[in-house]
Scaffold this active site. Structure first.
Site, short mmCIF file in Angstrom:
data_model
loop_
_atom_site.label_atom_id
_atom_site.label_comp_id
_atom_site.label_asym_id
_atom_site.label_seq_id
_atom_site.Cartn_x
_atom_site.Cartn_y
_atom_site.Cartn_z
N GLY A 1 0.85 -1.19 0.00
CA GLY A 1 0.00 0.00 0.00
C GLY A 1 0.88 1.23 0.00
N ALA A 2 1.79 1.30 -1.01
CA ALA A 2 2.88 2.28 -0.96
C ALA A 2 2.72 3.45 -1.93
CB ALA A 2 4.21 1.57 -1.26
N ASN A 3 1.69 3.46 -2.74
CA ASN A 3 1.64 4.48 -3.80
C ASN A 3 0.87 5.73 -3.41
OD1 ASN A 3 -0.73 2.53 -4.22
ND2 ASN A 3 -1.35 4.28 -5.46
N GLY B 1 -0.94 8.20 0.16
CA GLY B 1 -1.19 8.40 1.59
C GLY B 1 0.01 8.13 2.47
N ILE B 2 -0.26 7.59 3.66
CA ILE B 2 0.81 7.38 4.63
C ILE B 2 1.81 6.33 4.16
CG2 ILE B 2 -0.51 8.18 6.62
CD1 ILE B 2 -1.05 5.27 7.33
N GLY B 3 1.37 5.37 3.35
CA GLY B 3 2.30 4.37 2.82
C GLY B 3 3.31 5.00 1.88
N SER C 1 -5.45 0.97 14.08
CA SER C 1 -6.03 2.28 14.37
C SER C 1 -6.57 2.34 15.79
CB SER C 1 -7.18 2.58 13.38
OG SER C 1 -7.90 3.72 13.77
N TYR D 1 -15.08 -1.26 9.62
CA TYR D 1 -13.70 -0.77 9.60
C TYR D 1 -13.10 -0.85 11.00
CZ TYR D 1 -9.77 2.45 9.34
OH TYR D 1 -8.51 3.00 9.43
#
Length: 345
Positions: free
Chosen positions: A33-35, A37-39, A168, A205
């Site tokens: 999940g690197a592309n 936001g926080i990633g 979270s 969530y």
């Protein structure tokens, strides 16, 4: 531990600790999940530490390529490698893990950041409610499949490898119903269309993040003490992110207005949120025992929710663990041997 609204406000308005910086020149880092936001921001921080290899795992090839190019331009680091994975498809996860083992091998830092926030019920092609699969089941699947690579790297290194599961503080807000707590297969119950639509989507969530805390604690309980691997859960805090884009797309809706106001009053920047992921990956290297199985927030170890610590919570954690292993063992024939070799009964 309980977190009140006041606790939340105080934390959001407090100073965010600076990013941890270490030498990663001999280490391989994987961010899922690197592309965006926080990633993406965490990947930038890792790139500045010059790792031997930085693997950026993304669902979209075009977005992944753009993220790699931006990181290379901004940091001057040329060791980013793009890999494609779709956590909504178990076959994609298994194929990713198989290819990783054959082509890359040892892994020092795993950051499981990918997740979704869906306002409506959706099933994946594997037949699971999408948030439950992406945020929890597929995250657990890849984490377990990469244990041999993490352990191998830890054995060759002077320090244990790290498995970072992004969770979270919303896990503090979950108190499962008696029906779910009593179920022998709570994941199956929660994933059903009837349960999700009538009773579950509002807190799905939240539940998925509770289960990630369960996973880290259950895995830590079962890892042999001599195994050079530390698993941690981490909260990035409430920060600006495209993660909530599904709500912003609802033009002029009440929830859109509420989310926008909350973000402007309380949200940290995406970069500030990413610092928590980096801390979980490289912080406390001189105090590994304290961090094993820990829940991390704001650059420190935090006590988890009271429910997690309760007898009911322990019982549900064990039930969820057993069901998770049963489900994932049907997905990949490598799960059972990994459990047998690396984990205690």
């Amino acid at each position: 531990m309980k977190k009140s609204a006041l606790n939340f406000y105080i934390e959001q308005w407090s100073t965010v600790p600076p990013v941890e910086v270490v030498d990663l020149s001999a280490e391989t880092v994987l961010v899922v999940g690197a592309n965006v936001g926080i990633g993406f921001e965490a990947s930038k921080h890792f790139a500045r530490m010059q790792p031997a290899r930085l693997i950026m795992a993304c669902r979209s090839e075009s977005k992944g390529k753009a993220a790699v190019a931006e990181i290379e331009q901004e940091t001057g680091y040329n060791g980013c490698e793009l890999r494609i994975i779709d956590l909504a498809d178990f076959a994609s996860v298994v194929a990713f893990a198989d290819k990783f083992e054959k082509e890359i091998g040892g892994l020092h830092i795993l950051v499981m950041n990918a997740g979704v926030l869906q306002p409506a019920f959706q099933l994946t092609t594997d037949g699971w409610e999408s948030m439950l699969q992406v945020n929890y089941l597929a995250t657990s699947l890849l984490s377990l499949l990469l244990i041999p690579q993490l352990v191998a790297a830890g054995r060759k290194s002077s320090r244990p490898s790290r498995m970072v599961i992004v969770s979270s503080d919303v896990h503090y807000l979950v108190n499962p119903t008696e029906e779910v707590k009593a179920s022998a297969k709570p994941l199956e119950t929660l994933s059903s269309k009837e349960w999700s639509i009538l009773r579950g989507m509002q807190i799905r969530y939240f539940e998925s993040n509770l289960f990630k805390v369960f996973f880290v604690r259950a895995l830590t309980d079962r890892l042999q003490s001599i195994t050079p691997l530390s698993a941690v859960a981490v909260s990035p805090g409430y920060c600006y992110s495209q993660f909530r884009r599904s709500f912003h797309e609802r033009t002029f809706s009440l929830i859109n207005i509420i989310v926008t106001i909350q973000e402007r009053l309380l949200a940290s920047t995406t970069e500030q949120g990413s610092r928590q992921l980096v801390f979980a990956a490289v912080g406390k290297r001189d105090d590994e025992e304290k961090i094993r199985g820990a829940y991390l927030s704001r650059g420190r170890v935090e006590e988890v929710a009271d429910f997690v610590l309760s007898d009911e919570g322990h019982k549900m954690q064990d039930t969820i663990w057993k069901e998770t292993i049963d489900i994932l063992s049907d997905v990949s024939d490598k799960i059972a041997p990994i459990i047998q070799e690396y984990l205690l009964p």
